[in-house]
Enzyme design. Structure first.
Site, PDB file in Angstrom:
ATOM      1  N   GLY A  56      -3.117  -0.617   5.232  1.00 10.32           N
ATOM      2  CA  GLY A  56      -3.158  -1.834   4.445  1.00 10.32           C
ATOM      3  C   GLY A  56      -1.751  -2.297   4.114  1.00 10.32           C
ATOM      4  O   GLY A  56      -0.824  -2.090   4.887  1.00 10.32           O
ATOM      5  N   CYS A  57      -1.587  -2.918   2.960  1.00 11.68           N
ATOM      6  CA  CYS A  57      -0.284  -3.422   2.549  1.00 11.68           C
ATOM      7  C   CYS A  57       0.735  -2.300   2.429  1.00 11.68           C
ATOM      8  O   CYS A  57       0.493  -1.298   1.754  1.00 11.68           O
ATOM      9  CB  CYS A  57      -0.426  -4.136   1.200  1.00 11.68           C
ATOM     10  N   PHE A  58       1.897  -2.473   3.048  1.00  5.70           N
ATOM     11  CA  PHE A  58       2.880  -1.391   3.007  1.00  5.70           C
ATOM     12  C   PHE A  58       3.543  -1.236   1.651  1.00  5.70           C
ATOM     13  O   PHE A  58       4.176  -0.217   1.392  1.00  5.70           O
ATOM     14  CB  PHE A  58       3.915  -1.494   4.115  1.00  5.70           C
TER      15      PHE A  58
END
Length: 225
Positions: A56-58
């Site tokens: 997902g979002c880093f």
């Protein structure tokens, strides 16, 4: 939707059996790009190793793995695609094939790859295809990019046993792919949660997950003076 933080006991069972064997894209800070290809030789410490995870979002991934004892550095970036030197905007378009990912530089004498895998499986929902929550697109897919045969074998065995354990109601869709090239993200993405704790995504998405992560991995967290 089943929380990715529920099947904790099953993650521990799989780990020990192996051992014995608001959206991220809505960024309001635009700063100049500093693009370069990350070289695995960047670390001269012979005892350090690298794990590469996409979940997902880093910003989330970085915030989680920074907490673990033995993790020396977490580098957010892009990997797994076909476009060289991508920008954040290009990756967000979903047309580059790249995933938001993190290179996790760690000391294997302090934390094992198996322990990092356990943190990976715990810290997101691996049954969501090409998304995590409200972050939707192939750039948010769940993936492990292995650097050697041992990492590949451990990742595949862990995934197989975890899937069979029934930890989630749906099958795990995490891909296990060979590491190729990693492009570090722009500087404004580095250490994002620590530098922007009051940003809405950090407040309402990352912080609640991080608090749960820290409770589960309390014995593995770095000590701060």
């Amino acid at each position: 939707m089943k929380s990715c933080f529920k099947p904790v006991h099953l993650l521990w069972i799989v780990f020990f059996s192996l051992h014995s064997l608001v959206s991220c894209g809505q960024n309001d800070a635009r700063q100049p790009n500093t693009k370069k290809i990350y070289s695995m030789a960047a670390s001269s410490h012979k005892q350090l190793d690298t794990a590469t995870f996409a979940e997902g979002c880093f910003w989330c991934t970085e915030a989680f793995f920074q907490q673990l004892e033995g993790v020396v550095e977490v580098i957010p970036g892009y990997t797994g695609g076909h476009v060289p030197n991508p920008t954040y905007e290009m990756v967000c378009s979903g047309t580059t094939g790249h995933a938001e990912a993190c290179n996790i530089i760690y000391d294997p004498e302090k934390i094992s790859y198996e322990e990092l895998l356990k943190a990976f499986w715990y810290s997101h929902d691996p049954t969501q295809l090409n998304r995590q929550g409200n972050d939707i697109g192939t750039q948010y897919r769940s993936a492990i990019f292995y650097h050697n045969e041992t990492q590949r074998r451990l990742a595949e065995e862990y995934k197989k046993r975890l899937d069979a354990s029934g930890a989630w109601d749906k099958p795990i869709v995490t891909t296990i792919e060979p590491f190729t090239v990693f492009y570090p993200a722009e500087d404004y993405h580095r250490d994002y949660y620590n530098r922007h704790p009051d940003q809405p995504y950090c407040q309402f998405v990352i912080r609640p997950k991080l608090e749960k992560f820290e409770k589960v991995f309390k014995d593995k967290l770095k000590t701060h003076s």
